[in-house]
Design a protein around this motif. Structure first.
Motif, PDB file in Angstrom:
ATOM      1  N   GLY A   9       2.675   5.815  -2.985  1.00  0.00           N
ATOM      2  CA  GLY A   9       3.838   6.603  -3.385  1.00  0.00           C
ATOM      3  C   GLY A   9       3.947   6.747  -4.890  1.00  0.00           C
ATOM      4  O   GLY A   9       4.194   7.842  -5.403  1.00  0.00           O
ATOM      5  N   LEU A  10       3.745   5.652  -5.615  1.00  0.00           N
ATOM      6  CA  LEU A  10       3.812   5.712  -7.079  1.00  0.00           C
ATOM      7  C   LEU A  10       2.692   6.573  -7.650  1.00  0.00           C
ATOM      8  O   LEU A  10       2.910   7.337  -8.599  1.00  0.00           O
ATOM      9  CB  LEU A  10       3.756   4.298  -7.671  1.00  0.00           C
ATOM     10  N   PHE A  11       1.509   6.477  -7.066  1.00  0.00           N
ATOM     11  CA  PHE A  11       0.394   7.311  -7.519  1.00  0.00           C
ATOM     12  C   PHE A  11       0.698   8.789  -7.303  1.00  0.00           C
ATOM     13  O   PHE A  11       0.481   9.617  -8.195  1.00  0.00           O
ATOM     14  CB  PHE A  11      -0.898   6.918  -6.803  1.00  0.00           C
ATOM     15  N   LEU A  12       1.207   9.128  -6.123  1.00  0.00           N
ATOM     16  CA  LEU A  12       1.543  10.524  -5.835  1.00  0.00           C
ATOM     17  C   LEU A  12       2.668  11.022  -6.735  1.00  0.00           C
ATOM     18  O   LEU A  12       2.633  12.162  -7.225  1.00  0.00           O
ATOM     19  CB  LEU A  12       1.931  10.687  -4.370  1.00  0.00           C
ATOM     20  N   LEU A  13       3.660  10.178  -6.977  1.00  0.00           N
ATOM     21  CA  LEU A  13       4.755  10.561  -7.876  1.00  0.00           C
ATOM     22  C   LEU A  13       4.239  10.786  -9.288  1.00  0.00           C
ATOM     23  O   LEU A  13       4.606  11.765  -9.944  1.00  0.00           O
ATOM     24  CB  LEU A  13       5.849   9.501  -7.874  1.00  0.00           C
ATOM     25  N   PHE A  14       3.386   9.884  -9.770  1.00  0.00           N
ATOM     26  CA  PHE A  14       2.840  10.043 -11.118  1.00  0.00           C
ATOM     27  C   PHE A  14       2.049  11.343 -11.246  1.00  0.00           C
ATOM     28  O   PHE A  14       2.216  12.095 -12.211  1.00  0.00           O
ATOM     29  CB  PHE A  14       1.947   8.852 -11.487  1.00  0.00           C
ATOM     30  N   ILE A  74     -11.101   6.364  -6.837  1.00  0.00           N
ATOM     31  CA  ILE A  74      -9.645   6.566  -6.763  1.00  0.00           C
ATOM     32  C   ILE A  74      -9.309   7.439  -5.551  1.00  0.00           C
ATOM     33  O   ILE A  74      -8.385   7.141  -4.791  1.00  0.00           O
ATOM     34  CB  ILE A  74      -9.115   7.205  -8.055  1.00  0.00           C
ATOM     35  N   ALA A  75     -10.061   8.504  -5.368  1.00  0.00           N
ATOM     36  CA  ALA A  75      -9.828   9.396  -4.230  1.00  0.00           C
ATOM     37  C   ALA A  75     -10.064   8.673  -2.910  1.00  0.00           C
ATOM     38  O   ALA A  75      -9.304   8.850  -1.955  1.00  0.00           O
ATOM     39  CB  ALA A  75     -10.739  10.623  -4.337  1.00  0.00           C
ATOM     40  N   ALA A  76     -11.111   7.848  -2.853  1.00  0.00           N
ATOM     41  CA  ALA A  76     -11.397   7.099  -1.630  1.00  0.00           C
ATOM     42  C   ALA A  76     -10.285   6.100  -1.332  1.00  0.00           C
ATOM     43  O   ALA A  76      -9.875   5.948  -0.170  1.00  0.00           O
ATOM     44  CB  ALA A  76     -12.746   6.383  -1.753  1.00  0.00           C
ATOM     45  N   ALA A  77      -9.778   5.433  -2.354  1.00  0.00           N
ATOM     46  CA  ALA A  77      -8.684   4.480  -2.158  1.00  0.00           C
ATOM     47  C   ALA A  77      -7.435   5.189  -1.639  1.00  0.00           C
ATOM     48  O   ALA A  77      -6.748   4.683  -0.741  1.00  0.00           O
ATOM     49  CB  ALA A  77      -8.390   3.744  -3.461  1.00  0.00           C
ATOM     50  N   LEU A  78      -7.144   6.351  -2.190  1.00  0.00           N
ATOM     51  CA  LEU A  78      -5.984   7.126  -1.746  1.00  0.00           C
ATOM     52  C   LEU A  78      -6.130   7.548  -0.284  1.00  0.00           C
ATOM     53  O   LEU A  78      -5.210   7.387   0.523  1.00  0.00           O
ATOM     54  CB  LEU A  78      -5.806   8.358  -2.643  1.00  0.00           C
ATOM     55  N   PHE A  79      -7.302   8.066   0.081  1.00  0.00           N
ATOM     56  CA  PHE A  79      -7.537   8.512   1.454  1.00  0.00           C
ATOM     57  C   PHE A  79      -7.516   7.338   2.431  1.00  0.00           C
ATOM     58  O   PHE A  79      -6.900   7.417   3.497  1.00  0.00           O
ATOM     59  CB  PHE A  79      -8.873   9.260   1.537  1.00  0.00           C
ATOM     60  N   LEU A  80      -8.184   6.245   2.076  1.00  0.00           N
ATOM     61  CA  LEU A  80      -8.200   5.080   2.960  1.00  0.00           C
ATOM     62  C   LEU A  80      -6.814   4.463   3.098  1.00  0.00           C
ATOM     63  O   LEU A  80      -6.446   3.991   4.180  1.00  0.00           O
ATOM     64  CB  LEU A  80      -9.207   4.053   2.449  1.00  0.00           C
ATOM     65  N   GLY A  81      -6.040   4.484   2.024  1.00  0.00           N
ATOM     66  CA  GLY A  81      -4.661   4.012   2.103  1.00  0.00           C
ATOM     67  C   GLY A  81      -3.840   4.867   3.052  1.00  0.00           C
ATOM     68  O   GLY A  81      -3.035   4.356   3.835  1.00  0.00           O
ATOM     69  N   ASN A  82      -4.055   6.174   3.005  1.00  0.00           N
ATOM     70  CA  ASN A  82      -3.365   7.086   3.914  1.00  0.00           C
ATOM     71  C   ASN A  82      -3.752   6.796   5.369  1.00  0.00           C
ATOM     72  O   ASN A  82      -2.891   6.736   6.247  1.00  0.00           O
ATOM     73  CB  ASN A  82      -3.680   8.526   3.531  1.00  0.00           C
ATOM     74  N   LEU A  83      -5.043   6.600   5.616  1.00  0.00           N
ATOM     75  CA  LEU A  83      -5.489   6.265   6.969  1.00  0.00           C
ATOM     76  C   LEU A  83      -4.920   4.922   7.428  1.00  0.00           C
ATOM     77  O   LEU A  83      -4.533   4.770   8.593  1.00  0.00           O
ATOM     78  CB  LEU A  83      -7.014   6.236   7.037  1.00  0.00           C
ATOM     79  N   PHE A  84      -4.862   3.952   6.525  1.00  0.00           N
ATOM     80  CA  PHE A  84      -4.284   2.651   6.863  1.00  0.00           C
ATOM     81  C   PHE A  84      -2.825   2.802   7.276  1.00  0.00           C
ATOM     82  O   PHE A  84      -2.389   2.200   8.266  1.00  0.00           O
ATOM     83  CB  PHE A  84      -4.410   1.694   5.673  1.00  0.00           C
ATOM     84  N   GLU A  89       2.894  16.405  -2.757  1.00  0.00           N
ATOM     85  CA  GLU A  89       2.681  15.070  -3.307  1.00  0.00           C
ATOM     86  C   GLU A  89       3.994  14.453  -3.768  1.00  0.00           C
ATOM     87  O   GLU A  89       4.239  13.265  -3.541  1.00  0.00           O
ATOM     88  CB  GLU A  89       1.700  15.115  -4.482  1.00  0.00           C
ATOM     89  N   LEU A  90       4.836  15.250  -4.400  1.00  0.00           N
ATOM     90  CA  LEU A  90       6.128  14.750  -4.873  1.00  0.00           C
ATOM     91  C   LEU A  90       7.007  14.308  -3.702  1.00  0.00           C
ATOM     92  O   LEU A  90       7.560  13.205  -3.706  1.00  0.00           O
ATOM     93  CB  LEU A  90       6.838  15.823  -5.697  1.00  0.00           C
ATOM     94  N   LEU A  91       7.120  15.148  -2.694  1.00  0.00           N
ATOM     95  CA  LEU A  91       7.959  14.819  -1.535  1.00  0.00           C
ATOM     96  C   LEU A  91       7.420  13.609  -0.768  1.00  0.00           C
ATOM     97  O   LEU A  91       8.187  12.720  -0.381  1.00  0.00           O
ATOM     98  CB  LEU A  91       8.068  16.025  -0.605  1.00  0.00           C
ATOM     99  N   CYS A  92       6.119  13.566  -0.565  1.00  0.00           N
ATOM    100  CA  CYS A  92       5.540  12.433   0.155  1.00  0.00           C
ATOM    101  C   CYS A  92       5.591  11.161  -0.686  1.00  0.00           C
ATOM    102  O   CYS A  92       5.805  10.069  -0.145  1.00  0.00           O
ATOM    103  CB  CYS A  92       4.107  12.753   0.571  1.00  0.00           C
ATOM    104  N   GLY A  93       5.409  11.287  -1.988  1.00  0.00           N
ATOM    105  CA  GLY A  93       5.540  10.120  -2.865  1.00  0.00           C
ATOM    106  C   GLY A  93       6.943   9.545  -2.812  1.00  0.00           C
ATOM    107  O   GLY A  93       7.128   8.322  -2.731  1.00  0.00           O
ATOM    108  N   ILE A 104       0.838  -1.207   0.000  1.00  0.00           N
ATOM    109  CA  ILE A 104       0.000   0.000   0.000  1.00  0.00           C
ATOM    110  C   ILE A 104       0.867   1.249   0.000  1.00  0.00           C
ATOM    111  O   ILE A 104       0.591   2.210  -0.725  1.00  0.00           O
ATOM    112  CB  ILE A 104      -0.978  -0.027   1.192  1.00  0.00           C
ATOM    113  N   ARG A 105       1.924   1.247   0.792  1.00  0.00           N
ATOM    114  CA  ARG A 105       2.825   2.404   0.859  1.00  0.00           C
ATOM    115  C   ARG A 105       3.443   2.685  -0.509  1.00  0.00           C
ATOM    116  O   ARG A 105       3.458   3.832  -0.972  1.00  0.00           O
ATOM    117  CB  ARG A 105       3.917   2.142   1.897  1.00  0.00           C
TER     118      ARG A 105
END
Length: 124
Positions: free
Chosen positions: A13-18, A99-109, A58-62, A8-9
């Protein structure tokens, strides 16, 4: 659970980098916004600094997620961004809400998985 956390991490990360690299290098054409989202997006673009700031975060966190360094900090820094992405998609662009929900839930996870690093922040 450790494998799921790593997967998940790295995916987040790849999504944020893209998303950030394609914004800065203009790799993908901008999608045509309609309705309220168009007015909202016009305001964001008019602010001049807000979208580049969010994309830089997003770039730095990715990079942090992909490399596995400073993930605890990246989880907290990117949380307001992922929350806003979720709310914007919920209210103005529901077709991309999954997609937004998956990103947010992944962050919470990830925050939940790294919770032991945050305990000292919440103890008096």
């Amino acid at each position: 659970m450790k494998l799921a956390t790593t997967i998940i991490r790295i995916l987040i990360g790849l999504f944020l980098l893209f998303a950030s690299i394609s914004f800065f290098l203009k790799l993908a054409p901008e999608t045509e916004a309609t309705g309220n989202f168009k007015a909202f997006n016009t305001g964001l673009v008019a602010s001049v600094y807000l979208i580049p700031l969010a994309k830089a975060l997003e770039l730095l966190c990715g990079l942090s997620y992909v490399t596995g360094k400073f993930v605890t900090l990246a989880n907290i820094v990117i949380l307001p961004v992922t929350l806003n992405i979720l709310l914007i998609n919920y209210f103005m662009s529901p077709e991309t809400l999954p997609i937004a929900a998956a990103l947010f839930l992944g962050n919470l996870f990830l925050i939940w998985r790294y919770w032991h690093n945050y305990k000292s922040v919440f103890t008096p």
